[in-house]
Design an enzyme around this catalytic site. Structure first.
Site, PDB file in Angstrom:
ATOM      1  N   TYR A  16       0.832  -1.357   0.051  1.00  0.00           N
ATOM      2  CA  TYR A  16      -0.010   0.043   0.190  1.00  0.00           C
ATOM      3  C   TYR A  16       0.688   1.203  -0.010  1.00  0.00           C
ATOM      4  CZ  TYR A  16      -3.653  -3.251   0.860  1.00  0.00           C
ATOM      5  OH  TYR A  16      -4.514  -4.273   1.056  1.00  0.00           O
ATOM      6  N   CYS A  17       1.808   1.205   0.484  1.00  0.00           N
ATOM      7  CA  CYS A  17       2.748   2.435   0.570  1.00  0.00           C
ATOM      8  C   CYS A  17       4.306   2.143   0.596  1.00  0.00           C
ATOM      9  CB  CYS A  17       2.488   3.132   2.039  1.00  0.00           C
ATOM     10  SG  CYS A  17       3.227   4.606   2.070  1.00  0.00           S
TER      11      CYS A  17
END
Lengths: 79, 379
Positions: A16-17
């Site tokens: 996600y990041c």
């Protein structure tokens, strides 16, 4: 379900990041002109934001396909 | 002969691994069945998230710095040496002062901002990703009364939330100084939204609009002309600035690059679940040094250290390695000098920013102190 030869494959599933598109930006920046980077993402947003970035930056989509929920996009570095 | 566990790197990840091992294997270490050596190239342990607060003079730099020997557990063999080559072929690590053999190796060599990654960047840009940079920026911001601050971001970089945080904190800082109307703040981002995480972009954008923070997406910096004070992007456009705060691309450690263990950025190909270096059973990687496509952040190193230590202890005791890293990361999101949000996520669960509150800012302030318990392997 055509596939292309790629210089490097980045498996960004389950991340996600910084996220799949940022992984692609990093790989394209480090690559040589003509390199093809294939990215795999299971984030539905990638199907929109990756082609948008590729077109905006003047690179080329060499191939894209869906395998189940996994989105494969191969990007050729053009400059 | 004791089983030798060598840890390269005395930052957050390396120190946590060393101390957690020492706390959980005291009898084995005392019986000389296990030896834990931590190799650090610096006598200082710096809490790097503190740079953000140093830049705004919210805390003194000394507040975030301790001596390594004050942090390392007494059963850890702490050695100051600058590792040059890691050789998994011979199970040896070569430093400036000595060579160290190992049975199990943990590489915790971090990531490093490269201010030479773009022409003109080191001359024209400020940063808050180094102690020296944060102190210099603090002094510039203190004197700044009017003009334009431009924020640029390159990849890969550690602490993905920090660029957004400094932007929101700048707004508050200049409001409190009473000169916000004379200061233009412009934030930029390489892709089509203001943060790579859509939920974080959705959290920050209304704040930008409400607080008159300018922004530009698809902004890919290619050159800085420090004489003309312009940042030049991939499309050839020139963007003026009075202060340029730049988050440069990071690389892995020189020792990793020189040892041929890294990818093109110097980060080590690592299994995302067991945290072993790809192709090796005896070499583990923790924190920013991995090539995993997840946040390079202290919390990542912390959660990885829990997995890795559990497996190393199992291994030392002849038991199976069953712990798997879930991809867990936790980040605070400072919204100003007074309030904050936070996110947690892992490989399976996307982040969802918590409601912004004073309480979460206080929690962050408290965590800045609790960190030292983390580094000691207690928390």
């Amino acid at each position: 379900m055509r596939q292309v030869d790629f210089t490097k494959q980045v498996d960004a599933r389950g991340t996600y990041c910084p996220g799949p598109l940022m992984e692609l930006v990093k790989s394209i920046k480090r690559g040589q002109m003509g390199d093809v980077i294939e990215l795999i993402s299971d984030d539905k947003g990638s199907r929109v934001d990756i082609p948008e970035w590729v077109n905006k930056m003047g690179h080329e989509i060499a191939n894209e396909r869906l395998e189940g929920e996994d989105y494969y996009i191969a990007v050729r570095k053009m400059k | 002969m004791p089983k030798k566990i060598v840890i390269v790197g005395g930052g957050s990840g390396g120190m946590m691994v060393a101390n957690r091992l020492a706390r959980q294997l005291p009898d084995e270490i005392k019986r000389n069945e296990v030896e834990i050596t931590l190799l650090s190239n610096t006598e200082k342990h710096i809490y790097q998230p503190g740079y953000l607060f140093i830049a705004f003079n919210e805390q003194q730099p000394e507040h975030f710095i301790r001596k390594q020997e004050r942090i390392a557990h007494r059963l850890v063999n702490l050695v100051y040496d600058d590792v040059q080559i890691i050789d998994p072929g011979t199970n040896r690590v070569h430093g400036d002062k000595s060579t160290y053999s190992y049975d199990y190796l943990v590489i915790a060599t971090g990531s490093h901002p490269d201010m030479n990654s773009i022409p003109g960047l080191s001359e024209g840009a400020d940063n808050f990703y180094t102690l020296e940079g944060a102190e210099k920026l603090r002094d510039k911001l203190a004197d700044f009364q009017e003009g334009k601050i431009l924020i640029t971001i390159d990849v890969p970089h550690k602490c993905p939330a920090a660029p957004l945080e400094i932007t929101l904190m700048l707004d508050d800082y200049f409001r409190k100084k009473g000169v916000r109307d004379q200061v233009e703040i412009k934030y930029t981002y390489p892709i089509g939204r203001i943060h790579s995480l859509q939920p974080v972009a959705d959290w920050g954008l209304p704040e930008f609009e409400k607080r008159n923070i300018d922004y530009e997406t698809f902004f890919n910096l290619e050159e800085v002309d420090s004489k003309k004070k312009v940042a030049i992007t991939m499309d050839g456009e020139e963007h003026s600035y009075d202060i340029l705060i730049s988050i440069p691309a990071h690389t892995g450690a020189k020792a990793v690059i020189d040892s041929g263990l890294g990818d093109e950025d110097g980060f080590i190909p690592t299994d995302r679940y067991n945290l072993k270096m790809e192709g090796s059973d005896d070499v583990y990687v923790v924190g920013d040094a991995t090539n995993l496509p997840i946040s390079k952040a202290g919390s990542t190193a912390h959660y990885q250290a829990e997995t890795l230590v559990h497996n190393l202890i199992s291994r030392v005791k002849g038991r199976p390695e069953t712990a798997r890293y879930s991809g867990k990361v936790a980040c605070f999101l400072e919204n100003s000098l007074e309030d904050a949000s936070m996110i947690t996520f892992d490989y399976q669960h996307p982040p969802k920013p918590a409601t912004t509150s004073d309480m979460l800012h206080w929690f962050k302030s408290v965590y800045n102190e609790l960190y030292w318990l983390n580094a000691r392997g207690i928390l």
